[in-house]
Design a protein around this motif. Structure first.
Motif, short mmCIF file in Angstrom:
data_model
loop_
_atom_site.label_atom_id
_atom_site.label_comp_id
_atom_site.label_asym_id
_atom_site.label_seq_id
_atom_site.Cartn_x
_atom_site.Cartn_y
_atom_site.Cartn_z
N THR A 1 -3.09 -5.43 4.70
CA THR A 1 -3.88 -6.14 3.68
C THR A 1 -4.78 -5.17 2.92
O THR A 1 -4.99 -5.36 1.72
N ASP A 2 -5.26 -4.12 3.57
CA ASP A 2 -6.06 -3.11 2.86
C ASP A 2 -5.22 -2.39 1.81
O ASP A 2 -5.67 -2.17 0.68
N THR B 1 -3.84 -11.15 11.36
CA THR B 1 -3.92 -10.32 10.17
C THR B 1 -3.58 -8.87 10.51
O THR B 1 -4.04 -8.34 11.51
N ASN B 2 -2.77 -8.26 9.67
CA ASN B 2 -2.52 -6.84 9.78
C ASN B 2 -3.46 -6.17 8.79
O ASN B 2 -3.17 -6.09 7.60
N LYS B 3 -4.61 -5.72 9.28
CA LYS B 3 -5.67 -5.19 8.42
C LYS B 3 -5.18 -4.02 7.57
O LYS B 3 -5.50 -3.94 6.38
N ASN C 1 -4.54 -4.84 -0.98
CA ASN C 1 -5.75 -5.08 -1.78
C ASN C 1 -6.03 -3.88 -2.69
O ASN C 1 -6.51 -4.06 -3.81
N GLY D 1 -4.68 -12.10 5.09
CA GLY D 1 -5.87 -11.45 4.54
C GLY D 1 -6.50 -12.25 3.41
O GLY D 1 -6.01 -13.30 3.02
#
Length: 147
Positions: free
Chosen positions: A7-8, A2-4, A11, A63
């Motif tokens: 995804t943040d 996951t590439n946080k 989101n 994510g």
């Protein structure tokens, strides 16, 4: 993997799209003219479709897509309820969605400036950005018809 950061960012866009969908649905409820109700209903459907695509992209990135909008949007809907009670419902609805769309467009612009957002996400957001601009012009036109 996951590439946080990605995804943040996505989101954050998703939450704003959920907010936009809810805002358009509320605007359709409070608008007086059938033309406005139909426009707002169509825009809500469009935002729902965008949100579904963003959810898919977040999943592809590994994510978990958020399912709720923001607290700020909840406050905005309360404002819409109060505003529609004291002024023409068409004016209140248009004013509210215009404010929401400005916010959404700025979220897209900030996301597109990020270096850590994958090309697939940027392509999706750029494609939707054109629709957001067109909607902004239509909302401006609706504002002109109520004055």
């Amino acid at each position: 993997m996951t590439n946080k950061a990605s995804t943040d960012i996505m989101n954050d866009i998703l939450e704003s799209l959920i907010d936009s969908t809810d805002g358009y649905e509320k605007a359709a409820e409070i608008a007086d003219r059938a033309t406005f109700k139909n426009f707002f209903t169509r825009r809500a459907a469009s935002r729902r479709t965008m949100a579904a695509s963003v959810r898919d992209e977040i999943t592809k990135l590994g994510g978990t897509p958020d399912e709720d909008g923001t607290i700020l949007a909840s406050a905005h809907r309360v404002f819409m309820n109060i505003s529609s009670a004291v002024k023409d419902s068409d004016d209140a609805a248009i004013e509210a969605v215009d404010t929401g769309e400005d916010h959404l467009r700025s979220k897209f612009e900030r996301a597109l400036e990020r270096d850590d957002l994958p090309a697939s996400c940027k392509t999706m957001l750029r494609n939707y950005q054109g629709e957001l601009r067109a909607d902004g012009r239509l909302i401006d036109h609706l504002e002109d018809t109520t004055t």
